[in-house]
Write a protein that holds these residues in place. Structure first.
Motif, PDB file in Angstrom:
ATOM      1  N   ILE A   7       0.855  -1.183   0.000  1.00  0.00           N
ATOM      2  CA  ILE A   7       0.000   0.000   0.000  1.00  0.00           C
ATOM      3  C   ILE A   7       0.892   1.233   0.000  1.00  0.00           C
ATOM      4  O   ILE A   7       1.735   1.406   0.879  1.00  0.00           O
ATOM      5  N   VAL A   8       0.724   2.074  -1.016  1.00  0.00           N
ATOM      6  CA  VAL A   8       1.603   3.232  -1.193  1.00  0.00           C
ATOM      7  C   VAL A   8       0.772   4.507  -1.231  1.00  0.00           C
ATOM      8  O   VAL A   8      -0.435   4.489  -1.473  1.00  0.00           O
ATOM      9  N   GLY A   9       1.442   5.638  -1.006  1.00  0.00           N
ATOM     10  CA  GLY A   9       0.759   6.929  -1.058  1.00  0.00           C
ATOM     11  C   GLY A   9       0.422   7.433   0.328  1.00  0.00           C
ATOM     12  O   GLY A   9       0.626   6.748   1.341  1.00  0.00           O
ATOM     13  N   ASN A  10      -0.120   8.639   0.387  1.00  0.00           N
ATOM     14  CA  ASN A  10      -0.456   9.261   1.657  1.00  0.00           C
ATOM     15  C   ASN A  10      -1.934   9.624   1.714  1.00  0.00           C
ATOM     16  O   ASN A  10      -2.748   8.897   2.231  1.00  0.00           O
ATOM     17  N   ALA A  11      -2.285  10.801   1.165  1.00  0.00           N
ATOM     18  CA  ALA A  11      -3.668  11.265   1.263  1.00  0.00           C
ATOM     19  C   ALA A  11      -4.623  10.427   0.424  1.00  0.00           C
ATOM     20  O   ALA A  11      -5.797  10.298   0.753  1.00  0.00           O
ATOM     21  N   MET A  12      -4.145   9.859  -0.657  1.00  0.00           N
ATOM     22  CA  MET A  12      -4.982   9.004  -1.518  1.00  0.00           C
ATOM     23  C   MET A  12      -4.174   7.762  -1.843  1.00  0.00           C
ATOM     24  O   MET A  12      -3.424   7.718  -2.815  1.00  0.00           O
ATOM     25  N   GLN A  13      -4.301   6.746  -1.012  1.00  0.00           N
ATOM     26  CA  GLN A  13      -3.451   5.571  -1.143  1.00  0.00           C
ATOM     27  C   GLN A  13      -3.933   4.644  -2.248  1.00  0.00           C
ATOM     28  O   GLN A  13      -5.086   4.700  -2.687  1.00  0.00           O
ATOM     29  N   MET A  14      -3.029   3.789  -2.708  1.00  0.00           N
ATOM     30  CA  MET A  14      -3.387   2.742  -3.653  1.00  0.00           C
ATOM     31  C   MET A  14      -2.627   1.475  -3.291  1.00  0.00           C
ATOM     32  O   MET A  14      -1.610   1.520  -2.585  1.00  0.00           O
ATOM     33  N   ALA A  15      -3.146   0.341  -3.746  1.00  0.00           N
ATOM     34  CA  ALA A  15      -2.533  -0.953  -3.474  1.00  0.00           C
ATOM     35  C   ALA A  15      -1.909  -1.495  -4.754  1.00  0.00           C
ATOM     36  O   ALA A  15      -2.579  -1.591  -5.781  1.00  0.00           O
ATOM     37  N   VAL A  16      -0.625  -1.832  -4.683  1.00  0.00           N
ATOM     38  CA  VAL A  16       0.082  -2.439  -5.804  1.00  0.00           C
ATOM     39  C   VAL A  16       0.257  -3.924  -5.479  1.00  0.00           C
ATOM     40  O   VAL A  16       0.921  -4.283  -4.504  1.00  0.00           O
ATOM     41  N   VAL A  17      -0.374  -4.782  -6.292  1.00  0.00           N
ATOM     42  CA  VAL A  17      -0.421  -6.211  -6.027  1.00  0.00           C
ATOM     43  C   VAL A  17       0.482  -6.945  -7.011  1.00  0.00           C
ATOM     44  O   VAL A  17       0.390  -6.735  -8.228  1.00  0.00           O
ATOM     45  N   ALA A 106      -7.335   1.172  -6.216  1.00  0.00           N
ATOM     46  CA  ALA A 106      -7.516   2.294  -5.290  1.00  0.00           C
ATOM     47  C   ALA A 106      -8.974   2.405  -4.900  1.00  0.00           C
ATOM     48  O   ALA A 106      -9.862   1.885  -5.587  1.00  0.00           O
ATOM     49  N   GLY A 107      -9.222   3.095  -3.779  1.00  0.00           N
ATOM     50  CA  GLY A 107     -10.584   3.394  -3.362  1.00  0.00           C
ATOM     51  C   GLY A 107     -11.117   4.598  -4.115  1.00  0.00           C
ATOM     52  O   GLY A 107     -10.518   5.051  -5.098  1.00  0.00           O
ATOM     53  N   VAL A 108     -12.226   5.146  -3.653  1.00  0.00           N
ATOM     54  CA  VAL A 108     -12.857   6.252  -4.370  1.00  0.00           C
ATOM     55  C   VAL A 108     -12.816   7.559  -3.587  1.00  0.00           C
ATOM     56  O   VAL A 108     -13.242   8.591  -4.104  1.00  0.00           O
ATOM     57  N   LEU A 109     -12.299   7.537  -2.362  1.00  0.00           N
ATOM     58  CA  LEU A 109     -12.239   8.736  -1.535  1.00  0.00           C
ATOM     59  C   LEU A 109     -10.827   8.957  -1.018  1.00  0.00           C
ATOM     60  O   LEU A 109     -10.056   8.003  -0.880  1.00  0.00           O
ATOM     61  N   GLY A 111      -8.075   8.925   1.452  1.00  0.00           N
ATOM     62  CA  GLY A 111      -7.988   8.224   2.722  1.00  0.00           C
ATOM     63  C   GLY A 111      -7.022   7.064   2.683  1.00  0.00           C
ATOM     64  O   GLY A 111      -6.184   6.959   1.787  1.00  0.00           O
ATOM     65  N   GLU A 112      -7.150   6.179   3.652  1.00  0.00           N
ATOM     66  CA  GLU A 112      -6.234   5.060   3.823  1.00  0.00           C
ATOM     67  C   GLU A 112      -6.797   3.777   3.229  1.00  0.00           C
ATOM     68  O   GLU A 112      -7.993   3.676   2.921  1.00  0.00           O
ATOM     69  N   MET A 113      -5.897   2.807   3.086  1.00  0.00           N
ATOM     70  CA  MET A 113      -6.268   1.459   2.699  1.00  0.00           C
ATOM     71  C   MET A 113      -5.665   0.504   3.724  1.00  0.00           C
ATOM     72  O   MET A 113      -4.719   0.842   4.424  1.00  0.00           O
ATOM     73  N   ARG A 114      -6.243  -0.694   3.806  1.00  0.00           N
ATOM     74  CA  ARG A 114      -5.752  -1.688   4.760  1.00  0.00           C
ATOM     75  C   ARG A 114      -5.903  -3.075   4.173  1.00  0.00           C
ATOM     76  O   ARG A 114      -6.932  -3.384   3.562  1.00  0.00           O
ATOM     77  N   ALA A 115      -4.876  -3.905   4.342  1.00  0.00           N
ATOM     78  CA  ALA A 115      -4.924  -5.299   3.921  1.00  0.00           C
ATOM     79  C   ALA A 115      -5.250  -6.169   5.127  1.00  0.00           C
ATOM     80  O   ALA A 115      -4.545  -6.128   6.139  1.00  0.00           O
ATOM     81  N   LEU A 116      -6.341  -6.924   5.038  1.00  0.00           N
ATOM     82  CA  LEU A 116      -6.768  -7.814   6.114  1.00  0.00           C
ATOM     83  C   LEU A 116      -6.460  -9.251   5.716  1.00  0.00           C
ATOM     84  O   LEU A 116      -6.706  -9.658   4.578  1.00  0.00           O
ATOM     85  N   GLU A 117      -5.929 -10.018   6.663  1.00  0.00           N
ATOM     86  CA  GLU A 117      -5.591 -11.414   6.399  1.00  0.00           C
ATOM     87  C   GLU A 117      -6.624 -12.329   7.047  1.00  0.00           C
ATOM     88  O   GLU A 117      -6.829 -12.297   8.258  1.00  0.00           O
ATOM     89  N   LEU A 118      -7.297 -13.129   6.229  1.00  0.00           N
ATOM     90  CA  LEU A 118      -8.303 -14.071   6.719  1.00  0.00           C
ATOM     91  C   LEU A 118      -7.688 -15.458   6.832  1.00  0.00           C
ATOM     92  O   LEU A 118      -7.044 -15.937   5.890  1.00  0.00           O
ATOM     93  N   ASP A 119      -7.889 -16.103   7.997  1.00  0.00           N
ATOM     94  CA  ASP A 119      -7.356 -17.453   8.191  1.00  0.00           C
ATOM     95  C   ASP A 119      -8.448 -18.509   8.260  1.00  0.00           C
ATOM     96  O   ASP A 119      -8.189 -19.666   8.594  1.00  0.00           O
ATOM     97  N   GLY A 120      -9.672 -18.124   7.948  1.00  0.00           N
ATOM     98  CA  GLY A 120     -10.767 -19.075   7.939  1.00  0.00           C
ATOM     99  C   GLY A 120     -11.494 -19.215   9.253  1.00  0.00           C
ATOM    100  O   GLY A 120     -12.532 -19.886   9.318  1.00  0.00           O
ATOM    101  N   VAL A 168      -7.735  -9.561   1.815  1.00  0.00           N
ATOM    102  CA  VAL A 168      -8.751  -8.652   1.278  1.00  0.00           C
ATOM    103  C   VAL A 168      -8.298  -7.230   1.589  1.00  0.00           C
ATOM    104  O   VAL A 168      -7.793  -6.951   2.681  1.00  0.00           O
ATOM    105  N   ILE A 169      -8.423  -6.339   0.616  1.00  0.00           N
ATOM    106  CA  ILE A 169      -7.994  -4.949   0.759  1.00  0.00           C
ATOM    107  C   ILE A 169      -9.221  -4.059   0.828  1.00  0.00           C
ATOM    108  O   ILE A 169     -10.109  -4.145  -0.022  1.00  0.00           O
ATOM    109  N   ILE A 170      -9.269  -3.216   1.854  1.00  0.00           N
ATOM    110  CA  ILE A 170     -10.389  -2.291   2.023  1.00  0.00           C
ATOM    111  C   ILE A 170      -9.862  -0.862   2.028  1.00  0.00           C
ATOM    112  O   ILE A 170      -8.662  -0.623   2.203  1.00  0.00           O
ATOM    113  N   ALA A 171     -10.759   0.103   1.845  1.00  0.00           N
ATOM    114  CA  ALA A 171     -10.382   1.518   1.838  1.00  0.00           C
ATOM    115  C   ALA A 171     -11.432   2.317   2.589  1.00  0.00           C
ATOM    116  O   ALA A 171     -12.594   1.925   2.687  1.00  0.00           O
TER     117      ALA A 171
END
Length: 273
Positions: A7-17, A106-109, A111-120, A168-171
């Motif tokens: 996840i890169v950027g500051n005020a408007m972050q984006m995720a590079v996968v 990227a999201g639409v507003l 702000g920040e982004m966050r990567a969540l790890e699901l283990d089932g 899963v990546i959320i914003a």
């Protein structure tokens, strides 16, 4: 293996996968930014079922006409739920071919982004429009918080639900803060528009601000929060955002000379989003 992402950027972050050969990631339509040429892109109405194949049928076996009918009915139900929730009707799938590939989202507003790890073991719930992208082993669904909760809260009636294994990546808008209600006596109360996501096990509800008395009406009319607050109880991770869509919309209207909210605050303000 988890999704290789940054996840890169500051005020408007984006995720590079970074995708491994044959690996698939999907996003909500409209949140794709760029990709390398060896990454294929396909738009479908079906959501992944969490089994990694991305077909979204979720029915298991059964071929022939009966299997096709069940798959079509399952897809129609998914699309209907997303339409009711105001979500995008389609998903875009990206698969790396012949080597590693890169995709940006990227999201639409602002702000920040966050990567969540699901283990089932635990699902995650998020506000509508928070979803950006996920591995095909993550199942995207719609959850209903309940009639009374949703109607009184204004926001949070319909939630996005993520289950399965993987990333899963959320914003969200503004800055994020991570809290555990257990660290604050087991319960926190927040503006209904500040909730971004929370783990399964957290009880989400909405309560009225004060009673139907002078102070309660003062809070509702002049406090800017309307009539209700969201409540989050239990032991688990909660992500809040510092900027709400309504406050951003009101600020933009005010800057354009169209602010009609006046001194009455949240009770008579026009909800946007």
């Amino acid at each position: 293996m988890t999704l290789q992402q940054e996840i890169v950027g500051n005020a408007m972050q984006m995720a590079v996968v970074n995708l491994r050969p044959g690996q698939t990631v999907y996003c909500e339509a409209g949140k794709f930014l760029f990709k390398t040429t060896n990454v294929t892109m396909e738009t479908r109405l079906s959501a992944p079922s969490g089994n990694g194949n991305g077909n979204g049928s979720g029915q298991g076996g059964g071929g022939g006409m009966g299997g096709l009918l069940r798959q079509a009915m399952g897809t129609a139900m998914q699309v209907g739920q997303r339409a009711l929730a105001g979500e995008s009707l389609a998903f875009q799938y990206f698969t790396s071919q012949g080597g590693e590939g890169t995709v940006g989202f990227a999201g639409v507003l602002p702000g920040e982004m966050r990567a969540l790890e699901l283990d089932g073991t635990r699902a995650w719930f998020a506000e509508k429009d928070a979803f950006v992208a996920a591995e095909s082993t993550v199942d995207f669904g719609i959850a209903f918080a309940g009639g009374r909760t949703g109607m009184s809260g204004g926001e949070g009636f319909i939630l996005e639900k993520f289950t399965g294994h993987g990333t899963v990546i959320i914003a969200g808008a503004g800055n994020f803060i991570d809290l555990d209600p257990a660290d604050f006596g087991g319960r926190i109360e927040v503006d209904t528009g500040c909730v971004v996501a929370f783990e399964e096990g957290i009880q989400y509800g909405v309560q009225r601000i004060g009673g139907l008395n002078r102070q309660g009406l003062m809070n509702a009319v002049f406090g800017g929060e309307g009539l209700s607050l969201a409540t989050l109880e239990g032991n688990g991770r909660v992500i809040l955002q510092s900027l709400t869509i309504e406050s951003l919309a009101n600020a933009l209207k005010k800057a354009q000379g169209g602010d009609k909210q006046g001194p009455t605050g949240g009770l008579f303000s026009t909800h946007v989003g």
